[in-house]
Scaffold this active site. Structure first.
Site, mmCIF file in Angstrom:
data_model
loop_
_atom_site.group_PDB
_atom_site.id
_atom_site.type_symbol
_atom_site.label_atom_id
_atom_site.label_comp_id
_atom_site.label_asym_id
_atom_site.label_seq_id
_atom_site.Cartn_x
_atom_site.Cartn_y
_atom_site.Cartn_z
ATOM 1 N N GLU A 107 0.859 -1.187 0.000
ATOM 2 C CA GLU A 107 0.000 0.000 0.000
ATOM 3 C C GLU A 107 0.889 1.228 0.000
ATOM 4 O O GLU A 107 1.906 1.250 0.703
ATOM 5 C CB GLU A 107 -0.871 0.019 1.265
ATOM 6 C CG GLU A 107 -2.032 -0.926 1.195
ATOM 7 C CD GLU A 107 -2.359 -1.529 2.542
ATOM 8 O OE1 GLU A 107 -1.723 -1.165 3.554
ATOM 9 O OE2 GLU A 107 -3.252 -2.391 2.586
ATOM 10 N N TYR A 119 8.249 1.498 -7.399
ATOM 11 C CA TYR A 119 7.555 0.202 -7.466
ATOM 12 C C TYR A 119 7.228 -0.175 -8.915
ATOM 13 O O TYR A 119 7.300 -1.347 -9.289
ATOM 14 C CB TYR A 119 6.270 0.234 -6.632
ATOM 15 C CG TYR A 119 6.495 0.633 -5.190
ATOM 16 C CD1 TYR A 119 7.676 0.292 -4.529
ATOM 17 C CD2 TYR A 119 5.550 1.371 -4.476
ATOM 18 C CE1 TYR A 119 7.898 0.668 -3.205
ATOM 19 C CE2 TYR A 119 5.757 1.745 -3.154
ATOM 20 C CZ TYR A 119 6.938 1.391 -2.531
ATOM 21 O OH TYR A 119 7.157 1.764 -1.234
HETATM 22 C C1 LIG Z 1 10.927 5.872 -1.722
HETATM 23 C C2 LIG Z 1 12.395 5.827 -1.306
HETATM 24 C C3 LIG Z 1 12.643 4.557 -0.478
HETATM 25 C C4 LIG Z 1 13.260 5.756 -2.596
HETATM 26 O O1 LIG Z 1 14.618 5.563 -2.215
HETATM 27 P P1 LIG Z 1 15.846 6.233 -3.019
HETATM 28 O O2 LIG Z 1 17.085 5.537 -2.600
HETATM 29 O O3 LIG Z 1 15.806 7.701 -2.829
HETATM 30 O O4 LIG Z 1 15.440 5.888 -4.518
HETATM 31 P P2 LIG Z 1 16.452 5.551 -5.710
HETATM 32 O O5 LIG Z 1 17.535 6.554 -5.772
HETATM 33 O O6 LIG Z 1 16.865 4.120 -5.578
HETATM 34 O O7 LIG Z 1 15.519 5.715 -6.994
HETATM 35 C C5 LIG Z 1 14.799 4.607 -7.524
HETATM 36 C C6 LIG Z 1 13.627 5.097 -8.327
HETATM 37 O O8 LIG Z 1 12.693 5.754 -7.460
HETATM 38 C C7 LIG Z 1 12.112 6.856 -8.157
HETATM 39 N N1 LIG Z 1 12.587 8.119 -7.563
HETATM 40 C C8 LIG Z 1 13.535 8.260 -6.601
HETATM 41 N N2 LIG Z 1 13.677 9.571 -6.282
HETATM 42 C C9 LIG Z 1 12.822 10.250 -7.070
HETATM 43 C C10 LIG Z 1 12.489 11.630 -7.216
HETATM 44 N N3 LIG Z 1 13.096 12.583 -6.465
HETATM 45 N N4 LIG Z 1 11.533 11.982 -8.093
HETATM 46 C C11 LIG Z 1 10.895 11.034 -8.838
HETATM 47 N N5 LIG Z 1 11.172 9.710 -8.768
HETATM 48 C C12 LIG Z 1 12.122 9.322 -7.884
HETATM 49 C C13 LIG Z 1 12.602 6.762 -9.590
HETATM 50 O O9 LIG Z 1 11.747 5.895 -10.292
HETATM 51 C C14 LIG Z 1 13.952 6.110 -9.366
HETATM 52 O O10 LIG Z 1 14.434 5.477 -10.523
HETATM 53 P P3 LIG Z 1 15.071 6.371 -11.751
HETATM 54 O O11 LIG Z 1 16.084 7.261 -11.096
HETATM 55 O O12 LIG Z 1 15.662 5.350 -12.660
HETATM 56 O O13 LIG Z 1 13.923 7.123 -12.322
HETATM 57 C C15 LIG Z 1 12.808 7.102 -0.521
HETATM 58 O O14 LIG Z 1 12.430 8.232 -1.272
HETATM 59 C C16 LIG Z 1 12.210 7.212 0.875
HETATM 60 O O15 LIG Z 1 12.744 6.684 1.851
HETATM 61 N N6 LIG Z 1 11.073 7.945 0.978
HETATM 62 C C17 LIG Z 1 10.419 8.166 2.282
HETATM 63 C C18 LIG Z 1 9.753 6.925 2.804
HETATM 64 C C19 LIG Z 1 8.698 6.417 1.841
HETATM 65 O O16 LIG Z 1 7.922 7.188 1.289
HETATM 66 N N7 LIG Z 1 8.672 5.095 1.670
HETATM 67 C C20 LIG Z 1 7.686 4.431 0.843
HETATM 68 C C21 LIG Z 1 6.492 4.096 1.661
HETATM 69 S S1 LIG Z 1 5.253 3.243 0.716
#
Ligand SMILES: CC(C)(COP(=O)(O)OP(=O)(O)OC[C@H]1O[C@@H](n2cnc3c(N)ncnc32)[C@H](O)[C@@H]1OP(=O)(O)O)[C@@H](O)C(=O)NCCC(=O)NCCS
Length: 148
Positions: A107, A119
């Site tokens: 979710e 995702y």
């Molecule tokens: C969601 C989260 C885990 C992603 O982790 P991250 O290490 O920053 O992400 P990554 O650098 O591995 O990026 C992977 C993909 O996520 C998406 N993404 C990451 N940062 C993004 C941004 N600022 N804007 C848009 N898409 C983004 C993209 O699809 C990216 O792939 P791409 O660069 O090839 O387009 C992180 O933002 C986080 O901890 N957020 C807060 C907690 C949260 O919301 N968790 C999810 C709960 S359901």
């Protein structure tokens, strides 16, 4: 970015995990919930990602027979945008496959476009909506899922 190491979450990790949680969510889980998940819940599988032996993120899932639900994934704000979340998701995805999971779901807040994009990279697609699911702001949850 330095080399990351992903491993199972242990009880001694919980203080660092709670810090990641606190920096990541409006209504963070308290330590007691992580304790239950890591120590008591036999269906729960949690992993941490470390850089220089410090925890910079975590993810977890519940797995029952061939069905799994990702409960959470979070990366510390300073470490976001370096593909660490993607590596962690890939790891948990592979774990699920090895465990014989056939259907993976989760979710996500309707407004959390960043997580939804992550995702989608793993083939998850929206499969339903839980209206007003989040109690802090009555936001809808989008259910995303993939067949493994
Ligand atoms: C969601 C989260 C885990 C992603 O982790 P991250 O290490 O920053 O992400 P990554 O650098 O591995 O990026 C992977 C993909 O996520 C998406 N993404 C990451 N940062 C993004 C941004 N600022 N804007 C848009 N898409 C983004 C993209 O699809 C990216 O792939 P791409 O660069 O090839 O387009 C992180 O933002 C986080 O901890 N957020 C807060 C907690 C949260 O919301 N968790 C999810 C709960 S359901």
């Amino acid at each position: 970015m330095k080399k990351v190491h992903i491993r199972r979450m242990e009880e001694f990790d919980l203080d660092q995990v709670v810090e990641v949680e606190r920096l990541s969510f409006k209504t963070p889980w308290p330590k007691e919930i992580f304790y239950q998940e890591v120590v008591e819940n036999i269906y729960a599988h949690y992993f941490v990602v470390e850089i220089d032996q410090k925890i910079v993120g975590y993810a977890g899932m519940w797995a029952v027979i061939d069905d799994a639900q990702i409960t959470n994934i979070a990366i510390k704000p300073d470490y976001r945008g370096y593909k660490i979340g993607e590596q962690l998701f890939h790891y948990i995805f592979q774990q699920a496959i090895q465990m014989g999971i056939r259907r993976l779901s989760l979710e996500v807040r309707a407004s959390n476009i960043i997580a939804q994009r992550l995702y989608r990279k793993f083939g998850l697609v929206p499969g339903g909506i839980r209206k007003n699911y989040y109690t802090d702001n009555q936001e809808d949850a989008i259910i995303m899922w993939v067949k493994l």
